[in-house]
Design a protein around this motif. Structure first.
Motif, PDB file in Angstrom:
ATOM      1  N   ASN A  51       0.801  -1.233   0.000  1.00 20.78           N
ATOM      2  CA  ASN A  51       0.000   0.000   0.000  1.00 20.78           C
ATOM      3  C   ASN A  51       0.830   1.277   0.000  1.00 20.78           C
ATOM      4  N   GLY A  52       1.815   1.341  -0.871  1.00 22.90           N
ATOM      5  CA  GLY A  52       2.608   2.553  -1.015  1.00 22.90           C
ATOM      6  C   GLY A  52       3.738   2.703  -0.009  1.00 22.90           C
ATOM      7  N   ALA A  53       3.981   1.689   0.779  1.00 18.07           N
ATOM      8  CA  ALA A  53       5.039   1.759   1.790  1.00 18.07           C
ATOM      9  C   ALA A  53       6.415   1.850   1.127  1.00 18.07           C
ATOM     10  N   THR A  54       7.374   2.313   1.909  1.00 16.81           N
ATOM     11  CA  THR A  54       8.761   2.377   1.458  1.00 16.81           C
ATOM     12  C   THR A  54       9.630   1.674   2.482  1.00 16.81           C
ATOM     13  N   CYS A  55      10.888   1.500   2.129  1.00 15.36           N
ATOM     14  CA  CYS A  55      11.869   0.936   3.037  1.00 15.36           C
ATOM     15  C   CYS A  55      12.873   2.038   3.378  1.00 15.36           C
ATOM     16  N   PRO A  56      12.648   2.764   4.473  1.00 13.60           N
ATOM     17  CA  PRO A  56      13.512   3.900   4.787  1.00 13.60           C
ATOM     18  C   PRO A  56      14.968   3.498   5.042  1.00 13.60           C
ATOM     19  N   ASN A  57      15.206   2.236   5.379  1.00 16.98           N
ATOM     20  CA  ASN A  57      16.579   1.789   5.620  1.00 16.98           C
ATOM     21  C   ASN A  57      17.329   1.462   4.325  1.00 16.98           C
ATOM     22  N   VAL A  58      16.629   1.453   3.198  1.00 16.29           N
ATOM     23  CA  VAL A  58      17.261   1.142   1.921  1.00 16.29           C
ATOM     24  C   VAL A  58      17.456   2.445   1.150  1.00 16.29           C
TER      25      VAL A  58
END
Length: 63
Positions: A51-58
């Motif tokens: 649902n549009g999430a991101t991976c802030p650690n990447v």
């Protein structure tokens, strides 16, 4: 047959870990274009599946 769908399901944290691993491998190959492609496709897949999430650690690869 194959693994049941429920057994293959991942949560966002697991998906981000896998994405980071694939990106690290692409960067280690020394092919910056492959790393860029891996990042773009991975980001799109995470967003589509969560649902549009991101991976802030990447972080995006450096050109």
């Amino acid at each position: 047959m194959g693994t049941p769908l429920a057994a293959r399901a991942m949560n966002l944290d697991q998906a981000c870990e896998r994405f980071a691993s694939r990106l690290t491998a692409a960067q280690a190959s020394g092919d910056s274009q492959q790393a860029q492609t891996t990042y773009q496709k991975g980001s799109q897949r995470i967003a589509a599946n969560f649902n549009g999430a991101t991976c802030p650690n990447v972080q995006p690869p450096k050109p």
